[in-house]
Write a protein that holds these residues in place. Structure first.
Motif, PDB file in Angstrom:
ATOM      1  N   ARG A   1      -2.956   1.574  -7.964  1.00 46.72           N
ATOM      2  CA  ARG A   1      -3.713   1.232  -6.773  1.00 46.72           C
ATOM      3  C   ARG A   1      -4.809   0.207  -7.025  1.00 46.72           C
ATOM      4  N   ASP A   2      -5.264   0.082  -8.266  1.00 44.18           N
ATOM      5  CA  ASP A   2      -6.310  -0.889  -8.578  1.00 44.18           C
ATOM      6  C   ASP A   2      -5.801  -2.041  -9.430  1.00 44.18           C
TER       7      ASP A   2
ATOM      8  N   ASP B   1       0.829  -1.215   0.000  1.00 47.43           N
ATOM      9  CA  ASP B   1       0.000   0.000   0.000  1.00 47.43           C
ATOM     10  C   ASP B   1       0.864   1.265   0.000  1.00 47.43           C
ATOM     11  N   LEU B   2       1.893   1.270   0.824  1.00 39.28           N
ATOM     12  CA  LEU B   2       2.750   2.451   0.915  1.00 39.28           C
ATOM     13  C   LEU B   2       3.486   2.718  -0.403  1.00 39.28           C
TER      14      LEU B   2
ATOM     15  N   LEU C   1      -4.316   3.680 -18.519  1.00 39.69           N
ATOM     16  CA  LEU C   1      -5.718   3.295 -18.444  1.00 39.69           C
ATOM     17  C   LEU C   1      -6.302   3.513 -17.057  1.00 39.69           C
ATOM     18  N   ALA C   2      -5.442   3.645 -16.052  1.00 40.72           N
ATOM     19  CA  ALA C   2      -5.920   3.841 -14.683  1.00 40.72           C
ATOM     20  C   ALA C   2      -6.299   5.284 -14.388  1.00 40.72           C
ATOM     21  N   SER C   3      -5.782   6.236 -15.170  1.00 41.50           N
ATOM     22  CA  SER C   3      -5.998   7.641 -14.802  1.00 41.50           C
ATOM     23  C   SER C   3      -6.282   8.565 -15.981  1.00 41.50           C
TER      24      SER C   3
ATOM     25  N   ARG D   1     -11.256  -5.669 -10.513  1.00 36.11           N
ATOM     26  CA  ARG D   1     -12.522  -5.478 -11.228  1.00 36.11           C
ATOM     27  C   ARG D   1     -12.833  -4.000 -11.483  1.00 36.11           C
ATOM     28  N   ALA D   2     -12.577  -3.130 -10.510  1.00 32.75           N
ATOM     29  CA  ALA D   2     -12.888  -1.708 -10.691  1.00 32.75           C
ATOM     30  C   ALA D   2     -12.073  -1.115 -11.830  1.00 32.75           C
ATOM     31  N   LEU D   3     -10.803  -1.473 -11.913  1.00 35.45           N
ATOM     32  CA  LEU D   3      -9.961  -0.918 -12.974  1.00 35.45           C
ATOM     33  C   LEU D   3     -10.280  -1.556 -14.321  1.00 35.45           C
TER      34      LEU D   3
END
Length: 288
Positions: A31-32, A16-17, A204-206, A227-229
């Motif tokens: 993050r996703d 996470d960090l 594709l994430a942002s 799944r969200a991404l």
């Protein structure tokens, strides 16, 4: 906002960090991405940078910006083959291209182009179909070093036998040797294949939709997203395609069960090719 949960393992906290640091320092958003996949890749990066723990990568990320391209290379998969899964490219050749030929101009988005194998495969198909002069290729990836390799069009000579076998199985009309020259231990693909191509950094994430296209080919990218991404990426693809446009995915990827399922109809389901149906999302994207 990053949330560290009580009871998380040390690896989870370090992961996470790290991804939060990459996002806040450089605006690359992992993050996703699939956590299991990210953890495997970060462990390889840990060995490369010679740090004792995953959290040791934080010092590298925060204080050595020159290390970022190397780290991005570990976090993204850049290994593919030309005409990988030949049945996919045969379906593009025999079933998709005849429909695309009805458009006066054609735009193809290769999302996650890696080192360029997928682009050169499609460029050869469109040349052999006589559509090269009215087709533009948009080759995008998150990794700038990968984009540079794709634009150079140079591959190790030992890979060419596999490329050639795939080309034949995909219905190639000649010999793959017609498209490259060799020099010692490398093969350099014909630079004229790139004259209708644009290579660009796109995440594709942002990032947002940048053009309307008639074909999106994004193979073996979604499998590394959660799944969200996946839904976000498929939403971008849906927004980019007009009704009747085509989406091609990797052999283990699908639009089924996603938030965008109703935007696509099966076209060649075995080969993982869908066709854009409704136009509401697309119209909203380009209304302004």
């Amino acid at each position: 906002m990053m949330v560290i949960r009580s009871g998380d393992s040390l690896n989870d906290i370090e992961l996470d960090l790290i991804v939060e640091a990459i996002w806040r320092r450089y605006q690359y958003d992992f993050r996703d991405y699939s956590r299991a996949s990210l953890l495997r890749r970060l462990e390889r990066a840990q060995a490369h940078f010679g740090v004792a723990h995953l959290s040791g990568l934080l010092d590298v990320i925060l204080h050595d910006p020159q290390s970022l391209p190397v780290l991005i290379g570990f976090l993204t998969i850049q290994v593919s083959d030309m005409f990988r899964d030949p049945e996919y490219f045969r379906a593009i050749r025999e079933n998709v291209i005849p429909h695309l030929a009805t458009w006066p101009t054609i735009k193809v988005w290769i999302a996650g182009c890696a080192n360029g194998e997928e682009f050169y495969s499609l460029a050869i198909l469109f040349r052999e179909a006589g559509l090269e002069d009215r087709t533009m290729f948009y080759c995008t990836d998150i990794s700038r070093p990968a984009l540079a390799k794709a634009e150079a069009g140079i591959f190790d000579i030992e890979r060419i036998a596999g490329f050639s076998r795939n080309y034949r199985d995909a219905g190639g009309k000649g010999s793959l040797a017609d498209y490259y020259t060799t020099n010692h231990d490398v093969a350099r693909f014909d630079p004229t294949l790139r004259r209708r191509a644009v290579f660009a950094d796109h995440n594709l994430a942002s990032d947002a939709v940048f053009s309307e296209v008639q074909l999106v080919s994004s193979r073996n990218v979604l499998i590394y997203f959660d799944r969200a991404l996946q839904d976000r990426a498929l939403g971008l693809f849906a927004q980019s395609l007009p009704p009747g446009g085509f989406l091609g995915l990797g052999s283990k990827e699908t639009v089924a069960f996603s938030a965008e399922t109703e935007c696509f109809a099966d076209f060649a389901p075995t080969e993982k090719i869908w066709r854009r149906t409704t136009h509401d999302v697309q119209e909203a994207a380009f209304a302004e």
